[in-house]
Scaffold this motif. Structure first.
Motif, PDB file in Angstrom:
ATOM      1  N   HIS A 215      -9.208  -2.257   2.144  1.00  0.00           N
ATOM      2  CA  HIS A 215      -8.436  -2.149   3.199  1.00  0.00           C
ATOM      3  C   HIS A 215      -7.382  -3.084   3.274  1.00  0.00           C
ATOM      4  CE1 HIS A 215     -12.394  -0.423   4.008  1.00  0.00           C
ATOM      5  NE2 HIS A 215     -11.915   0.095   5.080  1.00  0.00           N
ATOM      6  N   THR A 216      -6.315  -2.723   4.461  1.00  0.00           N
ATOM      7  CA  THR A 216      -5.203  -3.785   4.283  1.00  0.00           C
ATOM      8  C   THR A 216      -5.848  -4.770   5.444  1.00  0.00           C
ATOM      9  OG1 THR A 216      -4.540  -2.302   6.448  1.00  0.00           O
ATOM     10  CG2 THR A 216      -3.328  -1.548   4.442  1.00  0.00           C
ATOM     11  N   PRO A 217      -4.930  -5.847   5.764  1.00  0.00           N
ATOM     12  CA  PRO A 217      -5.529  -6.917   6.601  1.00  0.00           C
ATOM     13  C   PRO A 217      -5.635  -6.474   7.952  1.00  0.00           C
ATOM     14  CG  PRO A 217      -3.820  -7.717   5.150  1.00  0.00           C
ATOM     15  CD  PRO A 217      -3.681  -6.048   4.988  1.00  0.00           C
ATOM     16  N   THR A 218      -5.099  -5.198   8.304  1.00  0.00           N
ATOM     17  CA  THR A 218      -5.497  -4.482   9.664  1.00  0.00           C
ATOM     18  C   THR A 218      -6.536  -3.604   9.848  1.00  0.00           C
ATOM     19  OG1 THR A 218      -3.696  -2.972   9.190  1.00  0.00           O
ATOM     20  CG2 THR A 218      -2.791  -5.078  10.347  1.00  0.00           C
ATOM     21  N   GLY A 219      -7.189  -3.459   8.564  1.00  0.00           N
ATOM     22  CA  GLY A 219      -8.574  -2.702   8.435  1.00  0.00           C
ATOM     23  C   GLY A 219      -8.205  -1.131   8.060  1.00  0.00           C
ATOM     24  N   ALA A 220      -6.903  -0.957   7.731  1.00  0.00           N
ATOM     25  CA  ALA A 220      -6.430   0.546   7.432  1.00  0.00           C
ATOM     26  C   ALA A 220      -6.825   0.828   5.809  1.00  0.00           C
ATOM     27  CB  ALA A 220      -5.143   0.918   7.630  1.00  0.00           C
TER      28      ALA A 220
END
Length: 442
Positions: A215-220
């Motif tokens: 995941h990306t830091p934003t959760g995506a």
């Protein structure tokens, strides 16, 4: 997609309307369970009405449809696998839809194609959080004035019953009467078709893959710029093996025609296979985004197999920017190799004459140009694919695959290449490439 169907889908955006077969929605946030329920209700109603389309991203202003506000920066949230998973999760029997991302002067819009012709009413498997939009066990239909609602009259129920009967399932009348009376459905469960079982297996595999993606830091989710999913199942199902014997069978069926064979069984810690939910599973990505050499695969004791792999064209950034090209010959090799593995797996399981139901889903195609990475085959520049996803399914008898491989692969792959400005895939190219593959020549 053939030109006539493409024109039909474009017309849903350029000349939008709502009727009993078409429902228009504004932009939805499909991470929101309320919006998931709204979408699923529309899909249930259209399925029970005989099928139709859900057009996303338009607003109704006094009967005039205009681009809706709130267009997301990307359409990742409307990816075919995302929408298919949501609708299948909320419906019983699980409803499998097609998702098209259609370009027009108004922009790109997701259009969900909902199939009809069901032999039993589609009902809600889950309810909405408000308890109103969607209720567990409820059936929804399309009716005037254009809305999705529960059947309210004897005539509406009769129309639904007649539609199911026309689909060839007289024995579902008792189930429908059970729904009407509010009692439990007592009819024997309908055995899903081979294609439905294959679709469910492919969907389950996609969910498992998404569960382990980084995941990306934003959760995506971090997805590759493009990938393909191969899934197949054997019919009838072979006698199930215990997982140790199943792993051995997978290893014995591994083909060695290419440098990176499908369903390869590694032995190194960190990437070797493991058991998950009754299936043998392998993740070669080790926490990184999937590439052409970091497969994710699953194989079940019921004779089902799944493979997800990134495009090799995206792994040579010094030559091509990832996401910009699609190779002319590599997909022929990959599909040929997977079909040969399916035949070998059926033989190892002792069912060489079983039917192989085989499907491939290609993703991340939009904007790619067809090239030949090796540079030994001439191809006109500028052949661009303008749709992002393409799915194709076929069936073959396992034991006949080796001798029919060129014909099977050519017939299966031709529609994919047609997406690149109507390219006609030469049969001679397929013959020559598969001959090289089978002889171990690059």
């Amino acid at each position: 997609m053939d030109p006539a169907q493409n024109a039909q889908l474009e017309a849903l955006i350029t000349s939008p309307r709502e009727d009993l077969h078409i429902e228009v929605k504004s932009w939805l946030d499909l991470t929101d369970k309320a919006h998931q329920a709204t979408l699923s209700r529309a899909a249930i109603a259209l399925a029970n009405h005989g099928g139709g389309f859900i057009v996303i991203g338009l607003a109704d202003e006094k009967g005039v449809f205009t681009p809706a506000p709130g267009r997301p920066e990307t359409l990742d949230g409307f990816a075919p696998d995302v929408i298919s998973r949501i609708i299948a999760t909320y419906t019983e029997p699980a409803l499998h839809v097609l998702v098209h991302h259609v370009s027009s002067p108004a922009g790109v819009h997701p259009i969900i194609q909902v199939p009809g012709g069901h032999r039993t009413p589609i009902q809600a498997k889950r309810g909405s959080t408000d308890g109103k939009t969607l209720s567990v066990g409820k059936v929804y239909i399309r009716r005037p004035p254009i809305e999705s609602a529960e059947p309210a009259t004897a005539a509406e129920w009769r129309e639904l019953i007649d539609r199911c009967v026309r689909a060839g399932r007289d024995d579902m009348l008792d189930a429908i009467r059970g729904i009407m009376s509010g009692s439990a459905v007592a009819a024997e469960p309908v055995e899903p078709s081979a294609s439905a079982k294959l679709a469910a297996w492919a969907q389950d595999g996609m969910q498992r893959w998404e569960a382990i993606l980084p995941h990306t830091p934003t959760g995506a989710l971090i997805r590759p710029p493009g990938y393909y999913q191969v899934a197949y199942r054997l019919t009838p199902e072979p006698e199930p093996l215990a997982t140790p014997q199943l792993l051995a069978a997978i290893s014995r069926a591994t083909t060695r025609y290419t440098g990176w064979p499908p369903w390869w069984v590694p032995t190194r810690d960190g990437i070797r296979p493991y058991v998950k939910d009754g299936a043998v599973e392998c993740n070669l990505a080790e926490g990184e985004p999937i590439t052409a050499h970091s497969d994710f695969w699953r194989v079940s004791p019921q004779g089902e197999a799944l493979l997800i792999r990134g495009y090799s064209e995206d792994d040579i950034p010094h030559r091509y920017k990832p996401g910009t090209v699609f190779d002319l010959t590599v997909p022929v090799w990959r599909v040929g190799d997977c079909l040969m593995q399916a035949a070998a797996f059926a033989a190892v399981l002792g069912v060489p004459d079983s039917e192989v139901n085989f499907t491939v889903q290609w993703r991340g195609l939009a904007g790619r140009e067809l090239v030949h990475v090796q540079g030994t085959r001439f191809i006109h520049k500028g052949r661009i694919c303008r749709q992002d996803a393409f799915d194709h399914t076929m069936s073959a008898i396992a034991s006949s695959i080796p001798e029919q491989l060129p014909e099977l692969v050519h017939g299966f792959m031709a529609p994919l290449y047609g997406l690149f400005d109507f390219l006609e895939l030469p049969k001679a190219l397929v013959d020559e490439e598969l001959k090289k593959m089978l002889s171990g020549r690059s």
